[in-house]
Write an enzyme that holds these catalytic residues in place. Sequence first.
Site, PDB file in Angstrom:
ATOM      1  N   HIS A   1      61.150 156.408  49.495  1.00  0.00           N
ATOM      2  CA  HIS A   1      62.498 155.871  49.692  1.00  0.00           C
ATOM      3  C   HIS A   1      63.117 155.427  48.364  1.00  0.00           C
ATOM      4  O   HIS A   1      62.427 155.266  47.348  1.00  0.00           O
ATOM      5  CB  HIS A   1      62.458 154.685  50.658  1.00  0.00           C
ATOM      6  CG  HIS A   1      61.605 153.549  50.146  1.00  0.00           C
ATOM      7  ND1 HIS A   1      62.041 152.650  49.190  1.00  0.00           N
ATOM      8  CD2 HIS A   1      60.335 153.193  50.443  1.00  0.00           C
ATOM      9  CE1 HIS A   1      61.085 151.783  48.933  1.00  0.00           C
ATOM     10  NE2 HIS A   1      60.034 152.085  49.671  1.00  0.00           N
TER      11      HIS A   1
ATOM     12  N   GLU B   1      54.565 151.763  55.135  1.00  0.00           N
ATOM     13  CA  GLU B   1      53.803 151.283  53.986  1.00  0.00           C
ATOM     14  C   GLU B   1      52.571 150.518  54.453  1.00  0.00           C
ATOM     15  O   GLU B   1      52.487 150.070  55.604  1.00  0.00           O
ATOM     16  CB  GLU B   1      54.707 150.387  53.123  1.00  0.00           C
ATOM     17  CG  GLU B   1      54.058 149.798  51.872  1.00  0.00           C
ATOM     18  CD  GLU B   1      53.581 150.855  50.901  1.00  0.00           C
ATOM     19  OE1 GLU B   1      52.494 151.429  51.167  1.00  0.00           O
ATOM     20  OE2 GLU B   1      54.262 151.095  49.882  1.00  0.00           O
TER      21      GLU B   1
END
Length: 217
Positions: A14, A89
């Site tokens: 990202h 994550e």
Amino acid sequence: MADGINVELVVVRHGITAWNLERRYQGQHDIPLLFPDAEEGLLALKDALISERFDAIYSSDLKRCQQTLEWIQAAKPGMPHHLEPRLRELNFGEYEGKVYDELKDLPHYRAWVDSVGELQIPGGESAAQLRTRLEAWLSDMAIDARKQGYRKILVITHGGVIRELRRRFETIDFWEGAVLQAQGRRWQLTHQAGVSGKGEWLCNCSSAVPVPVSEPS
């Protein structure tokens, strides 16, 4: 043994968030992208992928990944888009929202760093737990690829996920696996399904995304 299938997997991180700039452990906190700081990297990634046609997209369900996908405009009408919590994550537990200076004197943090992430974080995950959920996702992706005919797949995820995938496919050291925001890796993979149905992903080659600009001679 079943025939192998070839899949091109493009996995990108990202764009930049405020916590990235502040060097805070972000983990599974749903932190949005930071503008205008994120814009340059996202536009470069968009330019790198604009002419590519993907069969499907898998992305972490966290906001910063969804915003990244929207910005790079890789999703085309009718293209399958899978929101995938297993691509989140690493869960940094008690470390999330904190910076190194706030943690460096804590014995459990120092032990975690010395273990290269293998120890479980208090209230969070270990690297082995992250690898387990990624292996489960890779197995399901193989099933999707065979059933749906996916041969080129885009993945929007996080730095820790890409680090573990690089260790998986490129057999590199933990410290060599980092990628910057709005960058990633391209892997040419073969999946060979065994008689048990689980099978195995094998990496034929890898490269950076976007392709690095050549240094002037």
